[in-house]
Design an enzyme around this catalytic site. Structure first.
Site, PDB file in Angstrom:
ATOM      1  N   GLY A   1     -63.936 -70.361  56.857  1.00 45.44           N
ATOM      2  CA  GLY A   1     -64.610 -70.497  55.560  1.00 45.44           C
ATOM      3  C   GLY A   1     -65.955 -71.157  55.791  1.00 45.44           C
ATOM      4  O   GLY A   1     -66.506 -71.121  56.891  1.00 45.44           O
ATOM      5  N   ARG A   2     -66.440 -71.810  54.739  1.00 41.50           N
ATOM      6  CA  ARG A   2     -67.779 -72.410  54.829  1.00 41.50           C
ATOM      7  C   ARG A   2     -67.859 -73.461  55.923  1.00 41.50           C
ATOM      8  O   ARG A   2     -68.826 -73.505  56.682  1.00 41.50           O
ATOM      9  CB  ARG A   2     -68.133 -73.043  53.471  1.00 41.50           C
TER      10      ARG A   2
ATOM     11  N   ARG B   1     -57.901 -65.311  57.787  1.00 41.32           N
ATOM     12  CA  ARG B   1     -57.067 -64.334  57.060  1.00 41.32           C
ATOM     13  C   ARG B   1     -57.736 -62.971  57.054  1.00 41.32           C
ATOM     14  O   ARG B   1     -57.129 -61.951  57.292  1.00 41.32           O
ATOM     15  CB  ARG B   1     -56.866 -64.794  55.612  1.00 41.32           C
ATOM     16  N   SER B   2     -59.039 -62.969  56.759  1.00 44.23           N
ATOM     17  CA  SER B   2     -59.741 -61.684  56.788  1.00 44.23           C
ATOM     18  C   SER B   2     -60.971 -61.815  57.680  1.00 44.23           C
ATOM     19  O   SER B   2     -61.559 -62.900  57.784  1.00 44.23           O
ATOM     20  CB  SER B   2     -60.146 -61.264  55.380  1.00 44.23           C
TER      21      SER B   2
ATOM     22  N   ALA C   1     -58.256 -80.220  58.942  1.00 45.61           N
ATOM     23  CA  ALA C   1     -57.814 -79.445  57.769  1.00 45.61           C
ATOM     24  C   ALA C   1     -56.784 -80.240  56.966  1.00 45.61           C
ATOM     25  O   ALA C   1     -57.144 -81.035  56.093  1.00 45.61           O
ATOM     26  CB  ALA C   1     -57.272 -78.106  58.235  1.00 45.61           C
ATOM     27  N   ARG C   2     -55.520 -80.068  57.280  1.00 44.90           N
ATOM     28  CA  ARG C   2     -54.449 -80.839  56.660  1.00 44.90           C
ATOM     29  C   ARG C   2     -53.376 -81.075  57.720  1.00 44.90           C
ATOM     30  O   ARG C   2     -53.107 -80.207  58.563  1.00 44.90           O
ATOM     31  CB  ARG C   2     -53.827 -80.088  55.474  1.00 44.90           C
TER      32      ARG C   2
ATOM     33  N   GLU D   1     -49.775 -88.908  56.053  1.00 44.39           N
ATOM     34  CA  GLU D   1     -50.820 -89.914  55.875  1.00 44.39           C
ATOM     35  C   GLU D   1     -50.646 -90.686  54.568  1.00 44.39           C
ATOM     36  O   GLU D   1     -50.189 -90.097  53.574  1.00 44.39           O
ATOM     37  CB  GLU D   1     -52.223 -89.272  55.962  1.00 44.39           C
TER      38      GLU D   1
ATOM     39  N   HIS E   1     -58.846 -89.633  57.885  1.00 43.00           N
ATOM     40  CA  HIS E   1     -59.232 -88.631  56.883  1.00 43.00           C
ATOM     41  C   HIS E   1     -60.611 -88.933  56.295  1.00 43.00           C
ATOM     42  O   HIS E   1     -60.749 -89.183  55.087  1.00 43.00           O
ATOM     43  CB  HIS E   1     -58.166 -88.542  55.774  1.00 43.00           C
TER      44      HIS E   1
HETATM   45  C1  8YV Z   1     -61.676 -85.444  50.619  1.00 46.84           C
HETATM   46  C2  8YV Z   1     -60.797 -83.410  51.879  1.00 46.84           C
HETATM   47  O1  8YV Z   1     -62.133 -86.684  50.996  1.00 46.84           O
HETATM   48  O2  8YV Z   1     -62.214 -82.167  50.486  1.00 46.84           O
HETATM   49  C3  8YV Z   1     -61.149 -82.224  51.066  1.00 46.84           C
HETATM   50  O3  8YV Z   1     -60.320 -81.298  51.002  1.00 46.84           O
HETATM   51  O4  8YV Z   1     -59.844 -83.403  52.564  1.00 46.84           O
HETATM   52  C4  8YV Z   1     -61.671 -84.624  51.868  1.00 46.84           C
HETATM   53  O5  8YV Z   1     -62.977 -84.224  52.066  1.00 46.84           O
HETATM   54  C5  8YV Z   1     -60.413 -85.594  49.881  1.00 46.84           C
HETATM   55  O6  8YV Z   1     -59.918 -84.371  49.450  1.00 46.84           O
HETATM   56  C6  8YV Z   1     -60.550 -86.566  48.715  1.00 46.84           C
HETATM   57  O7  8YV Z   1     -59.681 -86.258  47.674  1.00 46.84           O
END
Ligand code: 8YV
Length: 344
Positions: free
Chosen positions: A158-159, A180-181, A240-241, A270, A288
Site C-alpha cells: 500500500g502507500r 493482494r493485487s 504492521a500488526r 501489546e 508501536h
Molecule cells: C497509530 C498505527 O499510532 O496508524 C496505525 O495504524 O498503527 C499507528 O500509526 C495507532 O493506530 C494509533 O491509534
C-alpha cells in the site's frame, strides 16, 4: 430551552488544541490521562454518545454499540482499524473513519530506520557498549548485514510499502513485493519494485518488511513454515500488526540461528512483549511508534477531528468525512445531515 448538543467521547488524551475543535459543535467528554478502558467502560462511554474519537487501544464491536442507539460515527486515529468491527458498525449505520496518507512518509521512514537498526545491529551495539563490554576494538565485533546490494521483500504494497520501496531504491536495493493485487506497471516502475509470490519473496529476500493491514485471514501469516522458507541470514521487520507474526515461532527461529535478526514495532499482546523475545539480543524492540513524529501525530488527530465533525453532519464538509472506511454507512448520516439542513 437550549437544545442539548450531541455528546462526543474522546478515548485518550490527544492534542488539546486539536481536540478542542470538537467543542465548537459537541459536548466533549475527553479522557484526561492515558487509560486502558475495559470493554464495559467503552460500552458505557459510547452509550449516550453520538460519536467517538478513538485509538487502536479501544476495541469496538457489536457488544460496545448495542446499547448506543444514538451513536453515528467512530473516528479512529490511525490508518489501521482492526480494532473496529467494521461490518457491525456498518450494519448499525455507524460511520467509521481512519487517518491514511498523513502518516505514510513518517511510517515509511521508521520502517526503514528499524530495518537499518536490525540489519546493522545498532541497538544491540549500543547496549553492548553501555554495558562496558567494549574493552578493545576488534575487526569482527558486531558484524551485520548490508542493505545496499541486497534484496528487500515488502509484504503489503500500500502507500507505506511503496514509501519503503522508494527509500530502498535510493539505497541500491533490489525490491520485491507481495500484495493482494499486483500494482499497475507505472507504480511498480516508480517504486522500482517487482511482484513476487509470497513464498518466492520469502526465499529470495535478504530483508523482509511487513506492512500489510491485519485481518483474520493474515493471522500468523508468518509462522514456523513461512520462517523456514527464509534465508537463515535474513532479517524480518514488522511495522504492521503483531498478530501477523507467530511470535513463539519467531523467537524460536531467532534463538536457533534460523533467522539472523528481527525488528518489531508491534506485538500480538501489546503492550505486553513475550519474555522469549525480550531475552534475545538479535531483536530490536520498539513500542508501536512508527507514526510517532510530532507533526504526523498532530496531523492524524487533526484528520480524525475533521472526520468526526463531518461524519456527525457539522462543519463545512458536513456529511462528507474526508476518509471514511465504510462509505456505505454514510448514506444514513447523509439523511440526518439533509434533515438537519432543512431544519428538521
Ligand atoms: C497509530 C498505527 O499510532 O496508524 C496505525 O495504524 O498503527 C499507528 O500509526 C495507532 O493506530 C494509533 O491509534
Amino acid at each position: 430551552m437550549a437544545e442539548s448538543r450531541p455528546r462526543v467521547w474522546v478515548s485518550q488524551p490527544l492534542f488539546d488544541d486539536l481536540v478542542g475543535r470538537l467543542a465548537v459543535h459537541f459536548d466533549v467528554h475527553a479522557t484526561d490521562v492515558v487509560t486502558e478502558h475495559s470493554p464495559a467502560a467503552i460500552t458505557e462511554a459510547l452509550r449516550d454518545s453520538a460519536g467517538a474519537l478513538v485509538t487502536l487501544n479501544e476495541k469496538i464491536g457489536a457488544p460496545q454499540i448495542a446499547g448506543a442507539p444514538g451513536l453515528r460515527a467512530i473516528a479512529n486515529v490511525g490508518v489501521g482499524y482492526n480494532n473496529l468491527d467494521v461490518p457491525a458498525l456498518t450494519a448499525a449505520g455507524i460511520v467509521a473513519t481512519n487517518t491514511p496518507d498523513v502518516l505514510t512518509e513518517t511510517t515509511a521512514d521508521f520502517g526503514f530506520a528499524l530495518l537499518m537498526a536490525t540489519a546493522r545491529r545498532i541497538t544491540e551495539a549500543e547496549r553492548w557498549l553501555r554495558e562496558g563490554q567494549w574493552q578493545q576494538w576488534s575487526f569482527s565485533t558486531l558484524l551485520g548485514a548490508d542493505l545496499h546490494g541486497s534484496t528487500l521483500g515488502i509484504v503489503g504494497m500500500g502507500r507505506i510499502g511503496q514509501g519503503i520501496a522508494r527509500r530502498a531504491r535510493g539505497f541500491g536495493m533490489r525490491v520485491l513485493y507481495h500484495n493482494r493485487s499486483r500494482l499497475p506497471d507505472t507504480v511498480e516502475h516508480e517504486c522500482g519494485a517487482s511482484y513476487a509470490g509470497f513464498d518466492d519473496l520469502l526465499a529470495q529476500a535478504d530483508h523482509v518488511v511487513l506492512v500489510l493491514p491485519y485481518s483474520p485471514q493474515v493471522h500468523h501469516l508468518v509462522d514456523a513454515s513461512a520462517l523456514a522458507k527464509m534465508k537463515s541470514t535474513a532479517t524480518l521487520v514488522n511495522i504492521a500488526r503483531g498478530g501477523i507474526v507467530d511470535e513463539v515461532a519467531l523467537a524460536d527461529a531467532l534463538a536457533n540461528g534460523r533467522l539472523a535478526a528481527a525488528g518489531l514495532d508491534v506485538y500480538e499482546g501489546e503492550p505486553a512483549v513475550r519474555p522469549e523475545l525480550l531475552a534475545l539480543r538479535n531483536v530490536v524492540l520498539t513500542p508501536h511508534i512508527a507514526s510517532a513524529s510530532l507533526a504526523t501525530r498532530r496531523a492524524m488527530v487533526s484528520l480524525a477531528v475533521d472526520n468526526l465533525i463531518a461524519a456527525l453532519g457539522e462543519g463545512p464538509d458536513a456529511g462528507r468525512p474526508p476518509t471514511p472506511v465504510n462509505p456505505d454507512a454514510l448514506a444514513a448520516t447523509a439523511g440526518i445531515t439533509i434533515a438537519k439542513r432543512q431544519g428538521a
